[in-house]
Motif scaffolding. Structure first.
Motif: not given
Ligand SMILES: C[S@@+](CC[C@H](N)C(=O)[O-])C[C@H]1O[C@@H](n2cnc3c(N)ncnc32)[C@H](O)[C@@H]1O
Length: 310
Positions: A9-15
């Protein structure tokens, strides 16, 4: 050692740096504004001006370059250096820690309640290059620490430091083997992902990070991050929060056009954070002021607050 932070659930998709995701206000502005035709029209007008305008007096190429490079007065001036949009300064601790022993003055405030950390599982959100995270884990004998940062380079630096400490550590020691650094955005792509969060930490540190989450992901992103912190804490768990004051946001609004728009959309002010964190929407049971670090720079004298989950 149990590092249970849910990496899934760690968000590695950076905007992309100039297109933060989290702001409905921003999306609305992008959908309804129609900058292009205006821009094209202005260019056409400029061209016709060139055809009819009297020639300027001849100047040296150097002088002409200087004149052309000068920003016009009616356009907002943005900081060209977009590398630090998230407060991801490379030499943050060099700037913040001014004494010769490299002692972070906030450790003195945290040291007033060392039992908060002893044998506890900690998450440090926005750990930068890991200097303070490592100090906290070592000084207060934490069971484990996970440091998370949106800047991959800073996380690499933190991992390198931990690697060196491991090479020096006596065999069988807990520290530094109980420290881990992860790269990711603490703000999730969608609030629905909060549903899979589970309690896994005793203490969450969020020190000097709220301003950056706020400027990049607006009120909605910061509120989601607060709810995520609550969900990731075990019963009795503590959120240690060092929010920046709203005055300090203003200076940063020139970092980019997006950040300026986000800044203008902010309605949720830092002095309202406690009310929100203690409301049923988040759920913390109580708040106390841990202390205010005696930093010689006023800007770094930020109150450190503790929020407790019942
Ligand atoms: C001003 S520094 C504070 C560093 C550290 N917490 C301290 O107080 O010493 C802010 C840090 O938060 C990180 N950061 C900003 N937004 C973030 C996000 N959405 N998720 C994870 N890290 C973030 C930045 O990369 C930067 O390293």
């Amino acid at each position: 050692m149990d590092f249970t932070m849910d990496v899934e659930n760690n968000n590695t998709q950076l905007p992309p740096a100039n297109a933060p995701e989290k702001c409905p206000e921003k999306r609305k502005a992008t959908a309804t504004s129609d900058d292009k035709p205006v821009e094209i029209k202005r260019l056409k007008e400029d061209c016709s001006d060139v055809a009819t305008a009297p020639r300027p007096p001849p100047q040296s190429p150097k002088k002409r370059l200087q004149l052309e490079g000068k920003p016009s007065n009616n356009k907002p001036k943005y900081n060209k250096d977009l590398n630090f949009l998230y407060g991801n300064y490379k030499h943050y601790y060099g700037k913040r820690i001014l004494d010769k022993d490299f002692h972070d003055i906030r450790l003195d405030v945290l040291a007033t309640q060392p039992e908060l950390f002893r044998d506890k599982q900690l998450l440090d959100i926005g750990c930068n290059s890991g200097h303070l995270s490592i100090e906290i884990c070592k000084k207060f004998n934490a069971k484990s620490l996970v440091g998370l940062d949106i800047d991959r380079g800073l996380v690499k630096d933190a991992q390198t430091t931990i690697g060196s400490l491991k090479r020096l550590a006596p065999p069988g020691s807990t520290f530094p083997y109980n420290v881990k650094f992860l790269h990711g955005n603490y703000v999730l792509d969608d609030d629905v992902l909060l549903e899979i969060e589970r309690p896994q930490f005793d203490v969450i540190l969020c020190l000097s990070v709220t301003k950056w989450i706020h400027l990049n992901f607006c009120d909605a992103g910061l509120k989601q991050a607060f709810r995520r912190m609550f969900l990731q804490l075990r019963p009795g768990g503590k959120l240690i929060l060092e929010p920046q004051s709203f005055d300090g946001y203003k200076r940063r609004k020139r970092l980019s056009e997006s950040i300026r728009d986000n800044y203008n959309s902010i309605k949720f002010r830092p002095d309202q954070f406690p009310e929100y964190l203690l409301s049923p929407e988040v759920g913390f049971a109580s708040m106390e002021l841990m202390g205010i670090p005696e930093h010689c720079k006023t800007g770094f004298k930020r109150p450190i607050q503790i929020f407790t989950k019942a």
